[in-house]
Design a protein around this motif. Sequence first.
Motif, PDB file in Angstrom:
ATOM      1  N   UNK A 453      39.659 141.102   1.147  1.00  0.00           N
ATOM      2  CA  UNK A 453      40.483 139.912   1.274  1.00  0.00           C
ATOM      3  C   UNK A 453      42.100 140.427   1.383  1.00  0.00           C
ATOM      4  N   UNK A 454      42.398 141.439   0.596  1.00  0.00           N
ATOM      5  CA  UNK A 454      43.839 142.019   0.884  1.00  0.00           C
ATOM      6  C   UNK A 454      44.056 142.280   2.207  1.00  0.00           C
ATOM      7  N   UNK A 455      43.427 143.163   2.757  1.00  0.00           N
ATOM      8  CA  UNK A 455      43.653 143.421   4.101  1.00  0.00           C
ATOM      9  C   UNK A 455      43.426 142.352   5.207  1.00  0.00           C
ATOM     10  N   UNK A 456      42.777 141.454   5.039  1.00  0.00           N
ATOM     11  CA  UNK A 456      42.151 140.444   5.804  1.00  0.00           C
ATOM     12  C   UNK A 456      43.271 139.315   5.849  1.00  0.00           C
ATOM     13  N   UNK A 457      43.705 138.615   4.647  1.00  0.00           N
ATOM     14  CA  UNK A 457      44.392 137.530   4.517  1.00  0.00           C
ATOM     15  C   UNK A 457      45.905 137.775   4.376  1.00  0.00           C
ATOM     16  N   UNK A 481      49.322 142.450  -1.824  1.00  0.00           N
ATOM     17  CA  UNK A 481      48.474 143.746  -2.105  1.00  0.00           C
ATOM     18  C   UNK A 481      47.834 143.550  -3.452  1.00  0.00           C
ATOM     19  N   UNK A 482      47.571 144.707  -3.914  1.00  0.00           N
ATOM     20  CA  UNK A 482      46.657 144.824  -5.032  1.00  0.00           C
ATOM     21  C   UNK A 482      47.703 145.664  -6.279  1.00  0.00           C
ATOM     22  N   UNK A 488      47.747 140.464  -5.601  1.00  0.00           N
ATOM     23  CA  UNK A 488      49.246 140.028  -5.962  1.00  0.00           C
ATOM     24  C   UNK A 488      49.806 139.069  -4.789  1.00  0.00           C
ATOM     25  N   UNK A 489      50.507 138.246  -5.175  1.00  0.00           N
ATOM     26  CA  UNK A 489      51.075 137.093  -4.097  1.00  0.00           C
ATOM     27  C   UNK A 489      52.369 136.788  -4.405  1.00  0.00           C
ATOM     28  N   UNK A 490      53.022 136.440  -3.444  1.00  0.00           N
ATOM     29  CA  UNK A 490      54.426 136.092  -3.474  1.00  0.00           C
ATOM     30  C   UNK A 490      54.417 134.524  -2.692  1.00  0.00           C
ATOM     31  N   UNK A 491      54.962 133.678  -3.707  1.00  0.00           N
ATOM     32  CA  UNK A 491      55.404 132.380  -3.102  1.00  0.00           C
ATOM     33  C   UNK A 491      56.642 132.079  -2.350  1.00  0.00           C
ATOM     34  N   UNK A 492      56.467 131.829  -1.261  1.00  0.00           N
ATOM     35  CA  UNK A 492      57.782 131.886  -0.402  1.00  0.00           C
ATOM     36  C   UNK A 492      58.344 130.638  -0.299  1.00  0.00           C
ATOM     37  N   UNK A 493      57.764 129.482  -0.434  1.00  0.00           N
ATOM     38  CA  UNK A 493      57.984 128.026  -0.192  1.00  0.00           C
ATOM     39  C   UNK A 493      57.295 127.309  -1.172  1.00  0.00           C
ATOM     40  N   UNK A 494      57.835 126.252  -2.007  1.00  0.00           N
ATOM     41  CA  UNK A 494      56.900 125.434  -2.864  1.00  0.00           C
ATOM     42  C   UNK A 494      57.531 124.017  -2.698  1.00  0.00           C
ATOM     43  N   UNK A 495      56.813 123.188  -3.238  1.00  0.00           N
ATOM     44  CA  UNK A 495      57.163 121.721  -3.652  1.00  0.00           C
ATOM     45  C   UNK A 495      57.021 121.312  -5.023  1.00  0.00           C
ATOM     46  N   UNK A 496      58.145 121.285  -5.516  1.00  0.00           N
ATOM     47  CA  UNK A 496      58.359 120.987  -6.930  1.00  0.00           C
ATOM     48  C   UNK A 496      59.343 119.655  -6.945  1.00  0.00           C
ATOM     49  N   UNK A 497      58.732 119.015  -8.275  1.00  0.00           N
ATOM     50  CA  UNK A 497      59.872 117.819  -8.617  1.00  0.00           C
ATOM     51  C   UNK A 497      60.287 117.064  -7.277  1.00  0.00           C
ATOM     52  N   UNK A 498      59.211 116.706  -6.482  1.00  0.00           N
ATOM     53  CA  UNK A 498      59.478 115.916  -5.342  1.00  0.00           C
ATOM     54  C   UNK A 498      60.468 116.255  -4.486  1.00  0.00           C
ATOM     55  N   UNK A 499      60.711 117.555  -4.242  1.00  0.00           N
ATOM     56  CA  UNK A 499      61.496 118.241  -3.213  1.00  0.00           C
ATOM     57  C   UNK A 499      61.095 119.602  -2.925  1.00  0.00           C
ATOM     58  N   UNK A 500      61.092 120.029  -1.467  1.00  0.00           N
ATOM     59  CA  UNK A 500      61.057 121.464  -1.131  1.00  0.00           C
ATOM     60  C   UNK A 500      61.922 122.339  -1.460  1.00  0.00           C
ATOM     61  N   UNK A 501      61.521 123.639  -1.602  1.00  0.00           N
ATOM     62  CA  UNK A 501      62.518 124.841  -1.917  1.00  0.00           C
ATOM     63  C   UNK A 501      62.020 126.107  -1.639  1.00  0.00           C
ATOM     64  N   UNK A 502      62.770 127.090  -1.119  1.00  0.00           N
ATOM     65  CA  UNK A 502      62.427 128.327  -0.857  1.00  0.00           C
ATOM     66  C   UNK A 502      62.868 128.955  -2.067  1.00  0.00           C
TER      67      UNK A 502
END
Length: 513
Positions: A453-457, A481-482, A488-502
């Motif tokens: 999964x780490x190598x593919x996605x 990575x692992x 391990x993941x890193x969130x780059x963008x998200x939708x929180x409290x009714x607004x988008x943010x980097x």
Amino acid sequence: MLLQNYLRHGEDRLCALRGGLDAGLSQSGDLLSWIKRSFDFVLVLATPAWTDEYLALLDPADLLLLIPPTGRDAALEAAPHIDELARHAFPKALAHVAAEDARTLAHRLEREPEMYCDNRPLTARAAREAKGRIHERLLKASPSTNALPPEKTQVLLENLIAEEPALSVSREIRGRVLTDILHDVLGLGPLETLLKDPEVSEVMVNGAQTVFVEKKGRLYPADVTFESDAHLRTVIDRIVAPIGRRVDESTPLCDARLADGSRVNIVLPPLALEGPTLTIRKFMDQRLGLEDLIRFGALIPEMGRFLVCCVQARKNILISGGTGSGKTTLLNILSGCIAPDERIVTIEDAAELKLRQPHVVRLESRPPNAEGQGAIPIRRLVINALRMRPDRIVVGECRGGEALDMLQAMNTGHDGSLTTLHANTPRDALGRLEALVLMAGINLPVRVVREQIKSAVHVIVQMARCSDGTRKVTSITELTGMEGDVLTTAELYRYRSERFEATGLVSQTVTSC
């Protein structure tokens, strides 16, 4: 009292409308309704003109009387007018030839109110019986109605309706009967109106008498029903027959699609306790783009540009979300960003993706036949796709052992592949992907699966449907990575409290965007 201003009273209980048609009777539906409620009989005298105003007067009529000029052959004079009435979808049974003048006729109607017809309203049962008779006559007149052009079938039906005595009712009701029969003969019966409604995104039939629709993400009861379970089964058979699928008591589950690409799911008794169940996810006529998603508020321009860069940089993208969250819509949009000089192979249970690139091979899985043989699952199609020299592989949805083969494809030179799966969060998507790989039946250590999964996605895009019915891209997460046995993941963008943010984190896999 306002009505009295329009009327002139005579000596013999007859009232006349002041100014006749000039009073605006043909344009005023309220005035005509008031008059009909206030009098037992309303007699409208008008020379046939066949204009829209004249036809508007005839629409609510319970009886059409043709009074020929004195001294002329009544039948001969009336014949062209009866033909004209039929041409405008008025039944011939509604028209009669009268030999007396208007005043004599009015007195006679008062003494003998049923001398031409009884004016009972058309009941649901009578309408159903009339439709059955017309349908039988249609089959006798043209046994292969599907071979006739639709316009010829419509003309034939209009003539049959005009000759049906039970349909001596308003043109509006006759028009509905015509539409219902046309839909039964040429389309999907009561569903046709819902499928043509641009506001309806999903149709859910929970048995013959219960139909719901989704509009703007919310569910509403629909004002249509089927006559019986047999009627509903006829519509279901009409859906599955053109694509070579079958559904019956021995195989009560079926995934299918309509001609326009709409996704269909069917469940029959005994699995469905309330009768045949039909769910149709409509395919939008208008192809959406990222600009449309931005305009709808599903994501912001920065997120759209990043996703386009991921596709162009040949990063493997996993789109995750719940049912109806917009996964397939986003998959279709991102697939459209692939360069036109690449060979794309799409693999789906029911073909929904509509790509405009010139070099696209569309594959669709096949269920088993009546003997339980001949099934071609998605996993086998993924394996076969590797021999088709694809530049990109797009799998409509990973839901079983094909996840392992999809990872293998991503890891063996087919970068830039895309797929979807059901999960509530990016972290849940990784866990579900592990479970799907293990469903392939190969006993692999968990660490090996996670290494694959780490190598593919590279990127996980999370979709969600909000409580107000809108769809949002709630997260764009990068698989970095692992650490030990943990992805391990890193969130780059998200939708929180009714607004988008980097989040401020920088992508490690897409450096130029």
